[in-house]
Design a protein around this motif. Structure first.
Motif, PDB file in Angstrom:
ATOM      1  N   VAL A  20      -1.466  13.688   5.440  1.00  0.00           N
ATOM      2  CA  VAL A  20      -1.083  13.315   4.009  1.00  0.00           C
ATOM      3  C   VAL A  20      -0.334  14.341   3.176  1.00  0.00           C
ATOM      4  O   VAL A  20       0.353  14.096   2.471  1.00  0.00           O
ATOM      5  CB  VAL A  20      -2.648  13.137   3.436  1.00  0.00           C
ATOM      6  CG1 VAL A  20      -2.410  12.797   1.869  1.00  0.00           C
ATOM      7  CG2 VAL A  20      -3.294  11.788   4.235  1.00  0.00           C
TER       8      VAL A  20
ATOM      9  N   GLU B  10       0.890   7.204   2.110  1.00  0.00           N
ATOM     10  CA  GLU B  10      -0.206   8.167   2.221  1.00  0.00           C
ATOM     11  C   GLU B  10      -1.737   7.786   2.254  1.00  0.00           C
ATOM     12  O   GLU B  10      -2.385   8.282   3.109  1.00  0.00           O
ATOM     13  CB  GLU B  10      -0.257   9.041   0.734  1.00  0.00           C
ATOM     14  CG  GLU B  10       0.918   9.569   0.210  1.00  0.00           C
ATOM     15  CD  GLU B  10       1.499   8.690  -0.669  1.00  0.00           C
ATOM     16  OE1 GLU B  10       2.379   7.725  -0.181  1.00  0.00           O
ATOM     17  OE2 GLU B  10       1.307   8.672  -2.189  1.00  0.00           O
ATOM     18  N   GLU B  11      -2.063   6.508   1.717  1.00  0.00           N
ATOM     19  CA  GLU B  11      -3.496   5.832   1.631  1.00  0.00           C
ATOM     20  C   GLU B  11      -3.349   5.192   3.029  1.00  0.00           C
ATOM     21  O   GLU B  11      -4.830   5.345   3.616  1.00  0.00           O
ATOM     22  CB  GLU B  11      -3.706   4.972   0.670  1.00  0.00           C
ATOM     23  CG  GLU B  11      -2.934   3.582   0.481  1.00  0.00           C
ATOM     24  CD  GLU B  11      -3.141   2.919  -0.685  1.00  0.00           C
ATOM     25  OE1 GLU B  11      -2.391   2.492  -1.632  1.00  0.00           O
ATOM     26  OE2 GLU B  11      -4.359   2.354  -0.629  1.00  0.00           O
ATOM     27  N   GLU B  12      -2.361   4.818   3.614  1.00  0.00           N
ATOM     28  CA  GLU B  12      -2.656   4.240   5.178  1.00  0.00           C
ATOM     29  C   GLU B  12      -2.606   5.395   5.837  1.00  0.00           C
ATOM     30  O   GLU B  12      -3.567   5.129   6.863  1.00  0.00           O
ATOM     31  CB  GLU B  12      -1.162   3.646   5.265  1.00  0.00           C
ATOM     32  CG  GLU B  12      -1.180   2.734   6.695  1.00  0.00           C
ATOM     33  CD  GLU B  12      -1.723   1.353   6.307  1.00  0.00           C
ATOM     34  OE1 GLU B  12      -0.658   0.418   6.017  1.00  0.00           O
ATOM     35  OE2 GLU B  12      -2.800   0.876   6.243  1.00  0.00           O
TER      36      GLU B  12
ATOM     37  N   ARG C  81       0.960  -1.320  -0.216  1.00  0.00           N
ATOM     38  CA  ARG C  81      -0.040  -0.064  -0.020  1.00  0.00           C
ATOM     39  C   ARG C  81       0.687   1.146   0.137  1.00  0.00           C
ATOM     40  O   ARG C  81       2.103   1.172   0.153  1.00  0.00           O
ATOM     41  CB  ARG C  81      -0.748   0.018   1.214  1.00  0.00           C
ATOM     42  CG  ARG C  81      -1.882  -0.884   1.296  1.00  0.00           C
ATOM     43  CD  ARG C  81      -2.891  -0.342   2.595  1.00  0.00           C
ATOM     44  NE  ARG C  81      -2.464  -0.750   3.627  1.00  0.00           N
ATOM     45  CZ  ARG C  81      -2.366  -1.797   4.125  1.00  0.00           C
ATOM     46  NH1 ARG C  81      -2.613  -3.084   3.482  1.00  0.00           N
ATOM     47  NH2 ARG C  81      -1.889  -2.440   5.513  1.00  0.00           N
ATOM     48  N   SER C  82       0.480   2.445  -0.354  1.00  0.00           N
ATOM     49  CA  SER C  82       1.245   3.645  -0.247  1.00  0.00           C
ATOM     50  C   SER C  82       1.144   4.188   1.227  1.00  0.00           C
ATOM     51  O   SER C  82      -0.032   3.798   2.041  1.00  0.00           O
ATOM     52  CB  SER C  82       0.814   4.605  -1.288  1.00  0.00           C
ATOM     53  OG  SER C  82      -0.480   5.088  -0.831  1.00  0.00           O
TER      54      SER C  82
ATOM     55  N   ALA D 269      -4.137   8.232   5.298  1.00  0.00           N
ATOM     56  CA  ALA D 269      -5.687   8.887   5.253  1.00  0.00           C
ATOM     57  C   ALA D 269      -6.598   8.051   5.738  1.00  0.00           C
ATOM     58  O   ALA D 269      -7.667   8.179   6.294  1.00  0.00           O
ATOM     59  CB  ALA D 269      -5.737   9.124   3.536  1.00  0.00           C
ATOM     60  N   TYR D 270      -6.485   6.610   5.689  1.00  0.00           N
ATOM     61  CA  TYR D 270      -7.381   5.873   6.119  1.00  0.00           C
ATOM     62  C   TYR D 270      -7.125   5.614   7.595  1.00  0.00           C
ATOM     63  O   TYR D 270      -8.347   5.326   8.194  1.00  0.00           O
ATOM     64  CB  TYR D 270      -6.875   4.176   5.581  1.00  0.00           C
ATOM     65  CG  TYR D 270      -7.884   3.193   5.964  1.00  0.00           C
ATOM     66  CD1 TYR D 270      -7.641   2.251   6.931  1.00  0.00           C
ATOM     67  CD2 TYR D 270      -9.273   2.916   5.095  1.00  0.00           C
ATOM     68  CE1 TYR D 270      -8.590   1.368   7.201  1.00  0.00           C
ATOM     69  CE2 TYR D 270     -10.022   1.990   5.359  1.00  0.00           C
ATOM     70  CZ  TYR D 270      -9.728   1.040   6.622  1.00  0.00           C
ATOM     71  OH  TYR D 270     -10.688  -0.033   6.681  1.00  0.00           O
TER      72      TYR D 270
END
Lengths: 272, 289
Positions: free
Chosen positions: B124, B108-110, B105-106, B112-113
Motif C-alpha cells: 500500500v 490502494e484500497e484494492e 475503486r482505488s 489493502a483488501y
C-alpha cells in the motif's frame, strides 16, 4: 484620525495621546487575522496547502490536526496538487518529510492520509462496509484498555480510513452506529487525531461547526481563531454557509472590522 | 470467415500507443463496435492475451494487469511491485486514475483488501507514493539510511518501520545513493543480503521491490530469463515483460539477456513458443515502436 479613535488612547501626563497597550494588541491581532485570510485566499490552493502542511509539520504535534484537516477535506485531485506543489517548493515529497519527522504513534496515520488518492465515485460495497465497521469497533474496544498501543496505530484502522472512498466511509460510519451504542467519533474521545480524521472524512459539518464554535467563544485562543481563518480561506462557501448562519449573531457580536466582513461574506449569496 | 491473425499482428504489432488509440477510434467509427471486444471474441489463448494487453493504453493495461493479479489466489505480487517501483511518479499516477475509471475503486484500497500484515503495509505504501522526481541527493542521509537498512536486515526485522518508510517515500535518486552507500559500507549489494527464493511472502515481495528500485532492466531481464528456462514457459510473465517494456527499454533488456546467456532473445522466444503467439512476440521484440 487619532481624534476619532479615542478608545485607543490614554491621556499621558506629558500631554500627548499615548497608545493604550492592550488596545494596540487587539488591533494588531485583528489585522493579522484579516491579513492571514487574505494571503491564504490569494495563494494558489496547491501552494497554500503545501505551505500549511509544511508549517504544521514544523510546529509539531499540537498542530498535526492541520495535516489531518488538509488531507481529509480536500478532493483527491486537490490533495495531489498540494503534493506536487510541495515537490516544487521544498524539493522533497510530503510523505518523506512526514515519515522522517513525525516520531510518535501518529506517523503511520498521517503519512497514509496525505498519500491517499481516493476513488470519488458513488459506488459503495455494503458488505465490506459492514465488516469494516466491525473491524473498527474491535480495534477501538481492544485499545481502550490497553494503553500501550493506540487505535491509530492498528493496521486495520489505518488501511480502512486512509484508502477507502469517502462515500464508502460514510456507510461504514452508519453501520458502526448500528453495532455500537455510540458513534465512532464518540468512541474516539481519547484519540483526538483519529477522531478528527473520522469527522473530517465522514461528518465534515460537525468538524466545521466545532471550529466555528471554539473560535467565537469569549475566551477563544489564537490557535482557535487561526483555525477559523483557515477554514474560511480553504473550504467552499457552500459547505460553510449553513454553519456560518447559525453563528451569525456571535460573529456580529464578537468580531470586529474587516475580519468580521470576511466571515459574514461567507453568508452572502453573491459570493462565488 | 475466420480471422487474419497475421494482419492483426502486422497492423497492431508495429504501432505505438497513440497510433493504436487512433486505430481503435477509427475502427469504432467505421464498424460501430469496440475493436477490443471484437478481438477478445475472435482470438484465444496466449495470443489473445498478448494482443489484448498490447492494444490497451499503457496506464489502462497496467491497471488491468494489477487487477488480474490481485484477484488471483496465491501470493505473488510481481505486477504491483513492478508498477510501483519501475514507473516514474506521473506514470504511477496515471495507472491509479485508470484504475478508478475501470474498477470504481482505488488501487490502494484494492491492494489493502487483498493482502495482510507486512506485505500489505509495504505494498500500500509503494502504490501510494508520489515520489519527488529530482536528481538531488543528500549523502549524509543516504549513509544513515543505508545503515538503518543494514541493521534491520541484520536483525532479520525485514518489516520494520524504517525499511518500509525508506523504500516507499524516498526519491529514486536518493534510493540509488542509499543502495550505493550500503554497498560501500557492507561490501555486498543489498539484494545479496535479502534471502533469495524465500517462501515468506513478505520477504519475497521486499526483495523484488529492492531489485526493481535498484535496477529495473536487470530485474526484467531476470524475469524474462526465468520465464523461458527450464521446463515449460511462463507465458504470462513473458507476455507481461515484452508488452509492458516494448515502448520503454526492451532493447536494452534484450542486450542484457544476450550478454547473460549468449543467445539472442528472439532466438530463445522462437524456440520456446509457437503459432500466432510467437509471431506476435517476435514482432514486438523486433520493431522500433
Amino acid at each position: 484620525m487619532r481624534k476619532g479613535c479615542s478608545k485607543f488612547f490614554l491621556e499621558d501626563e506629558r500631554q500627548f495621546e499615548r497608545w493604550n497597550d492592550s488596545a494596540i494588541k487587539s488591533l494588531k491581532a485583528e489585522f493579522k487575522l484579516f491579513k492571514d485570510v487574505v494571503v491564504l485566499s490569494l495563494m494558489h490552493p496547491w501552494e497554500r496547502d503545501a505551505r500549511l502542511l509544511k508549517k504544521a509539520l514544523k510546529k509539531g504535534p499540537p498542530h498535526y490536526n492541520v495535516i489531518v484537516e488538509t488531507a481529509c477535506t480536500r478532493s483527491s485531485d486537490q490533495l495531489l496538487g498540494a503534493r506536487k506543489a510541495y515537490h516544487s517548493l521544498f524539493d522533497r515529497s510530503i510523505e518523506e518529510d512526514l515519515a522522517s519527522h513525525v516520531k510518535g504513534s501518529e506517523r503511520k496515520l498521517l503519512v497514509a492520509l496525505v498519500s491517499a488518492y481516493r476513488y470519488e465515485g458513488p459506488k459503495v460495497k455494503e458488505d465490506a462496509a459492514k465488516s469494516e465497521a466491525k473491524a473498527l469497533l474491535n480495534a477501538i474496544k481492544n485499545n481502550n484498555g490497553d494503553h500501550k498501543k493506540k487505535a491509530m496505530e492498528e493496521d486495520e484502522v489505518i488501511w480502512i480510513l486512509t484508502t477507502r472512498s469517502k462515500p464508502h466511509l460514510k456507510v461504514v460510519y452508519e453501520q458502526y452506529k448500528k453495532i455500537s451504542a455510540k458513534t465512532i467519533t464518540e468512541d474516539l474521545e481519547v484519540e483526538l487525531l483519529l477522531k478528527e480524521t473520522v469527522e473530517c472524512l465522514c461528518t465534515p459539518q460537525t468538524y466545521f461547526t466545532r471550529v466555528f464554535g471554539t473560535a467565537l467563544r469569549e475566551d477563544a485562543k489564537e490557535d482557535a481563531k487561526k483555525a477559523l481563518t483557515r477554514l474560511v480561506a480553504t473550504q467552499e462557501d457552500v459547505d460553510l454557509k449553513g454553519i456560518a448562519a447559525k453563528f451569525e449573531d456571535k460573529i456580529k457580536e464578537r468580531v470586529k472590522g474587516a475580519y468580521k466582513d470576511v466571515l459574514l461574506g461567507v453568508l452572502a449569496d453573491d459570493r462565488k | 470467415w475466420g480471422t487474419d491473425e497475421k494482419a492483426i499482428i502486422a497492423v497492431l504489432g508495429r504501432r505505438n500507443a497513440a497510433q493504436r488509440r487512433q486505430i481503435r477510434h477509427v475502427y469504432e467509427e467505421i464498424y460501430q463496435e469496440d475493436l477490443i471486444k471484437r478481438l477478445e471474441s475472435e482470438l484465444s489463448g496466449h495470443f489473445e492475451k498478448a494482443v489484448y494487453r498490447w492494444i490497451l493504453d499503457p496506464p489502462d493495461r497496467d491497471a488491468v494487469l494489477a487487477n488480474v493479479e490481485l484477484k488471483k489466489s496465491g501470493n505473488k505480487h510481481h505486477v504491483i511491485v513492478e508498477i510501483s517501483c519501475t514507473k516514474n511518479p506521473e506514470e504511477l499516477l496515471a495507472i491509479r486514475r485508470a484504475y478508478h475509471a475501470r474498477y470504481k475503486r482505488s488501487l490502494e484500497e484494492e491492494v489493502a483488501y487483498h493482502t495482510k500484515g507486512d506485505t500489505r503495509r509495504l505494498l500500500v505504501a509503494l502504490v501510494s507514493a508520489f515520489r519527488y522526481y529530482g536528481e538531488e541527493i543528500n549523502t549524509t542521509l543516504a549513509k544513515s539510511e543505508a545503515k538503518k537498512l543494514h541493521e534491520a536486515i541484520k536483525d532479520k526485522k525485514f518489516g520494520n518501520e524504517d525499511v518500509i518508510r525508506i523504500l516507499s517515500t524516498r526519491s529514486i535518486a536518493q534510493l540509488q545513493a542509499t543502495f550505493n552507500c550500503y554497498r560501500e559500507q557492507e561490501g555486498t549489494s543489498i539484494t545479496k543480503n535479502l534471502p533469495k527464493d524465500s517462501s515468506d511472502e513478505y520477504i519475497a515481495t521486499l526483495r523484488m521491490a529492492v531489485q526493481c528500485l535498484k535496477d529495473p532492466k536487470k530485474y526484467f531481464e531476470k524475469v524474462l530469463r526465468r520465464s523461458i528456462e527450464g521446463i515449460g514457459t511462463d507465458e504470462d510473465a513473458l507476455t507481461r515483460v515484452i508488452v509492458t517494456r516494448a515502448e520503454k527499454d526492451l532493447k536494452e533488456i534484450k542486450e542484457l539477456y544476450h550478454k547473460r546467456t549468449n543467445v539472442p532473445l528472439d532466438k530463445a522466444v522462437d524456440k520456446e513458443t509457437s503459432g500466432d503467439y510467437k509471431d506476435m512476440l517476435l514482432t514486438l521484440l523486433g520493431n522500433e515502436v
